[in-house]
Write an enzyme that holds these catalytic residues in place. Structure first.
Site, PDB file in Angstrom:
ATOM      1  N   ASP A  53     -35.334  33.050  32.146  1.00  0.00           N
ATOM      2  CA  ASP A  53     -35.695  31.650  31.971  1.00  0.00           C
ATOM      3  C   ASP A  53     -34.870  30.713  32.838  1.00  0.00           C
ATOM      4  O   ASP A  53     -33.870  31.111  33.430  1.00  0.00           O
ATOM      5  CB  ASP A  53     -35.478  31.243  30.505  1.00  0.00           C
ATOM      6  CG  ASP A  53     -34.003  31.062  30.172  1.00  0.00           C
ATOM      7  OD1 ASP A  53     -33.632  29.972  29.725  1.00  0.00           O
ATOM      8  OD2 ASP A  53     -33.212  32.016  30.362  1.00  0.00           O
ATOM      9  N   LYS A  62     -28.689  42.305  40.070  1.00  0.00           N
ATOM     10  CA  LYS A  62     -28.368  41.383  41.168  1.00  0.00           C
ATOM     11  C   LYS A  62     -26.933  41.658  41.599  1.00  0.00           C
ATOM     12  O   LYS A  62     -25.999  40.973  41.210  1.00  0.00           O
ATOM     13  CB  LYS A  62     -28.519  39.935  40.717  1.00  0.00           C
ATOM     14  CG  LYS A  62     -28.418  38.944  41.867  1.00  0.00           C
ATOM     15  CD  LYS A  62     -28.279  37.498  41.435  1.00  0.00           C
ATOM     16  CE  LYS A  62     -29.494  36.926  40.805  1.00  0.00           C
ATOM     17  NZ  LYS A  62     -29.337  35.459  40.556  1.00  0.00           N
ATOM     18  N   ARG A  84     -40.078  32.189  30.458  1.00  0.00           N
ATOM     19  CA  ARG A  84     -39.878  33.539  29.923  1.00  0.00           C
ATOM     20  C   ARG A  84     -41.196  34.294  29.782  1.00  0.00           C
ATOM     21  O   ARG A  84     -41.228  35.513  29.855  1.00  0.00           O
ATOM     22  CB  ARG A  84     -39.218  33.484  28.543  1.00  0.00           C
ATOM     23  CG  ARG A  84     -37.779  33.054  28.532  1.00  0.00           C
ATOM     24  CD  ARG A  84     -37.185  33.244  27.123  1.00  0.00           C
ATOM     25  NE  ARG A  84     -35.935  32.542  26.949  1.00  0.00           N
ATOM     26  CZ  ARG A  84     -34.758  32.985  27.330  1.00  0.00           C
ATOM     27  NH1 ARG A  84     -34.659  34.144  27.937  1.00  0.00           N
ATOM     28  NH2 ARG A  84     -33.664  32.287  27.106  1.00  0.00           N
ATOM     29  N   PHE A 132     -32.610  32.710  42.311  1.00  0.00           N
ATOM     30  CA  PHE A 132     -32.813  32.304  40.916  1.00  0.00           C
ATOM     31  C   PHE A 132     -34.184  32.802  40.491  1.00  0.00           C
ATOM     32  O   PHE A 132     -35.205  32.310  40.962  1.00  0.00           O
ATOM     33  CB  PHE A 132     -32.717  30.785  40.775  1.00  0.00           C
ATOM     34  CG  PHE A 132     -32.455  30.353  39.364  1.00  0.00           C
ATOM     35  CD1 PHE A 132     -33.404  30.526  38.374  1.00  0.00           C
ATOM     36  CD2 PHE A 132     -31.245  29.801  39.021  1.00  0.00           C
ATOM     37  CE1 PHE A 132     -33.166  30.149  37.070  1.00  0.00           C
ATOM     38  CE2 PHE A 132     -30.987  29.406  37.717  1.00  0.00           C
ATOM     39  CZ  PHE A 132     -31.945  29.593  36.741  1.00  0.00           C
ATOM     40  N   VAL A 133     -34.209  33.806  39.604  1.00  0.00           N
ATOM     41  CA  VAL A 133     -35.463  34.429  39.202  1.00  0.00           C
ATOM     42  C   VAL A 133     -35.831  34.076  37.769  1.00  0.00           C
ATOM     43  O   VAL A 133     -34.962  33.849  36.927  1.00  0.00           O
ATOM     44  CB  VAL A 133     -35.415  35.961  39.374  1.00  0.00           C
ATOM     45  CG1 VAL A 133     -35.363  36.339  40.843  1.00  0.00           C
ATOM     46  CG2 VAL A 133     -34.238  36.573  38.632  1.00  0.00           C
ATOM     47  N   ASP A 174     -26.194  40.271  36.295  1.00  0.00           N
ATOM     48  CA  ASP A 174     -25.860  39.346  37.374  1.00  0.00           C
ATOM     49  C   ASP A 174     -24.350  39.358  37.599  1.00  0.00           C
ATOM     50  O   ASP A 174     -23.829  40.278  38.217  1.00  0.00           O
ATOM     51  CB  ASP A 174     -26.386  37.949  37.008  1.00  0.00           C
ATOM     52  CG  ASP A 174     -26.316  36.950  38.153  1.00  0.00           C
ATOM     53  OD1 ASP A 174     -25.789  37.281  39.233  1.00  0.00           O
ATOM     54  OD2 ASP A 174     -26.781  35.813  37.963  1.00  0.00           O
ATOM     55  N   GLU A 208     -30.958  44.654  28.750  1.00  0.00           N
ATOM     56  CA  GLU A 208     -30.773  43.317  29.305  1.00  0.00           C
ATOM     57  C   GLU A 208     -31.814  43.040  30.373  1.00  0.00           C
ATOM     58  O   GLU A 208     -32.245  43.955  31.076  1.00  0.00           O
ATOM     59  CB  GLU A 208     -29.354  43.211  29.879  1.00  0.00           C
ATOM     60  CG  GLU A 208     -28.979  41.876  30.455  1.00  0.00           C
ATOM     61  CD  GLU A 208     -28.931  40.732  29.451  1.00  0.00           C
ATOM     62  OE1 GLU A 208     -29.984  40.411  28.858  1.00  0.00           O
ATOM     63  OE2 GLU A 208     -27.873  40.129  29.284  1.00  0.00           O
ATOM     64  N   LYS A 216     -32.261  36.086  24.486  1.00  0.00           N
ATOM     65  CA  LYS A 216     -33.670  36.213  24.253  1.00  0.00           C
ATOM     66  C   LYS A 216     -34.344  36.958  25.405  1.00  0.00           C
ATOM     67  O   LYS A 216     -35.437  37.479  25.267  1.00  0.00           O
ATOM     68  CB  LYS A 216     -34.318  34.836  24.133  1.00  0.00           C
ATOM     69  CG  LYS A 216     -33.743  33.984  23.032  1.00  0.00           C
ATOM     70  CD  LYS A 216     -34.313  32.571  23.067  1.00  0.00           C
ATOM     71  CE  LYS A 216     -33.542  31.703  22.095  1.00  0.00           C
ATOM     72  NZ  LYS A 216     -33.811  30.297  22.306  1.00  0.00           N
ATOM     73  N   GLY A 217     -33.670  36.986  26.528  1.00  0.00           N
ATOM     74  CA  GLY A 217     -34.280  37.494  27.750  1.00  0.00           C
ATOM     75  C   GLY A 217     -34.733  38.936  27.720  1.00  0.00           C
ATOM     76  O   GLY A 217     -35.673  39.310  28.409  1.00  0.00           O
TER      77      GLY A 217
END
Length: 176
Positions: free
Chosen positions: A156, A128, A162, A149-150, A100, A96, A42-43
């Site tokens: 999310d 990242k 989000r 952690f973003v 990461d 995306e 969903k990001g």
């Protein structure tokens, strides 16, 4: 700023400016090609929505729901929703929110190549590099971020945050 966010890394305005810049480069690179933007749910939704108006080409959208995270712990790749259309002979740009570890995108890219895509590249809002455990790179990315952690702009923690209009670092006490 949200009470659970320690620091804003990128404002809404900075993200939109970067989307315009990326859109112009993608437009130039994909002239004359049949480009499919594949949003990874969903990001990617806010990033795809912000980026796509700056891509001055006839593009189609498709979506995959591929999960590799549950909370802060990585788990097995699961395809919850596959593409609706055949990718054979098409140029695919995976959209995306963050690159990461590279686990999800490595798997998806290989899968789409096996299905006969002409090309499969990645555009990520965030890169990242410190978190990378798979040898994969985005052809296009907005911002390189530290190993933090973003959340926000699609990113999310347990499905929350989000909707924040910026990217920020989540306070450690929230996810520990």
């Amino acid at each position: 700023m949200h009470k659970d966010v320690k620091e804003i890394l990128y404002s809404h305005e900075q993200i939109i400016e970067k989307c315009e810049e990326l859109g112009k480069q993608i437009t130039k690179d994909y002239q004359g090609k049949e480009l499919v933007l594949v949003g990874l749910l969903k990001g990617s939704v806010p990033f795809l929505a912000a980026l796509s108006p700056y891509i001055d080409l006839d593009v189609t959208f498709d979506y995959m729901d591929v999960s590799s995270y549950e909370g802060v712990h990585s788990r097995t790749i699961t395809i919850k929703k596959d593409l609706d259309h055949d990718v054979k002979g098409k140029d695919i740009l995976l959209v995306e929110d963050i690159l990461d570890t590279g686990k999800t995108l490595t798997t998806v890219k290989a899968m789409l190549n096996e299905r006969g895509a002409n090309s499969v590249e990645i555009v990520a809002m965030l890169d990242k590099k410190e978190g990378r455990t798979y040898p994969i790179e985005a052809k296009y990315y907005g911002f390189e971020i530290p190993n933090a952690f973003v959340v926000g702009f699609g990113l999310d923690f347990d499905e929350k945050y989000r909707n924040l209009p910026y990217v920020g670092i989540l306070k450690e006490e929230v996810y520990q």
